[in-house]
Motif scaffolding. Structure first.
Motif: not given
Length: 285
Positions: A4-10, A17-24, A48-59
């Motif tokens: 498996v070939e993996l990549f991520a970008r944000t 005004e700021r980035n509230e997302d994160s990835f792993v 065993v590979g891991l990829i994750g995306v989290c989108d924060g909320m709350g400003g």
């Protein structure tokens, strides 16, 4: 040998005004984390590979902190899990990670009163043999591209997502629905959560896409698929998707993670056969 070939970008986008997302992105077998050779290319029979995306909320209530806590807890909990030798242990580890992240965010908000209301989505996937195991809370998404077809694997835990699921709205109508951003579930804001587990077999050439709604807001599924068909390489695909979201106004932070499955040993897909993931919902606290 299959791999498996993996990549991520944000990207912050064009409005926020700021980035509230994160990835792993990580190799759970070796513990290596980040966009490094040991994580971006993994042998399926060895890792065993891991990829994750989290989108924060709350400003102002620190959605960026919530998403970072969630992505770090996802990695930490899976690293502490017992040997992942069976499907049941994989799913148990993913559910434990969700519970841990939910509690960690709630505890942080409790000890920092100015941050109350912080929360985040979480969509995390483990590549385990010839399957992907996904845990999901919120309205970030996981898709599987097989051939020239894009399949949405997860269900949006939002008002509009439920209306689409029950046939009250079409996906096209949902894109302009007034309350499309109102979540029914998020980590850190509810004591009881109901994460979704999705398990999907993968074939040679399949591509897993995980993304925040900063991608699916500006681009519809056809637009996403068009870009994925043009760029097979995960690095170029991630760049093209985030840039397209920004070119379409970039109203939100946009994060994408891509996993491409290749090599001998994987089954050969027949595009006439539908992708048939196994889904289950779990009530946890």
């Amino acid at each position: 040998m299959s791999r498996v070939e993996l990549f991520a970008r944000t990207e912050i986008g064009c409005v926020r005004e700021r980035n509230e997302d994160s990835f792993v992105v990580a190799n759970i077998t070796t513990g290596e984390r980040g966009l490094r050779p040991g994580t971006t290319i993994q042998q399926l029979d060895e890792s065993v590979g891991l990829i994750g995306v989290c989108d924060g909320m709350g400003g102002a209530a620190a959605g960026d902190i919530a998403s970072k806590i969630a992505s770090e807890t996802l990695y930490d909990q899976l690293m502490m899990a017992t040997a992942l030798h069976e499907v049941s242990s994989v799913q148990e580890a993913l559910l434990s990670a969700v519970v841990g992240a939910n509690r960690a965010i709630a505890d942080y908000a409790h000890t920092h009163p100015g941050k109350r209301g912080m929360g985040t989505t979480m969509t995390g996937a483990l590549t385990y043999g010839h399957e992907v195991h996904i845990v999901h809370v919120g309205d970030s998404r996981a898709y599987l591209r097989r051939g020239r077809t894009l399949h949405q694997l997860t269900t949006d835990h939002s008002i509009v997502g439920q209306m689409v699921a029950t046939g009250q709205l079409t996906p096209e109508e949902a894109r302009s629905y007034e309350h499309r951003n109102v979540l029914l579930q998020a980590l850190g804001v509810q004591a009881v959560i109901q994460p979704e587990i999705v398990v999907a077999p993968v074939c040679a050439g399949d591509v897993l896409l995980m993304c925040s709604d900063g991608l699916t807001g500006p681009l519809d599924d056809d637009g996403i698929l068009e870009i994925m068909l043009r760029f097979d390489d995960p690095v170029r695909c991630c760049r093209a998707l985030t840039e397209a979201a920004c070119a379409n106004g970039g109203p939100d932070n946009v994060t994408v993670a891509v996993a491409r499955f290749l090599g001998e040993g994987l089954p050969i897909a027949d595009e006439r056969d539908p992708v048939q993931p196994r889904r289950s919902s779990h009530t946890l606290q």
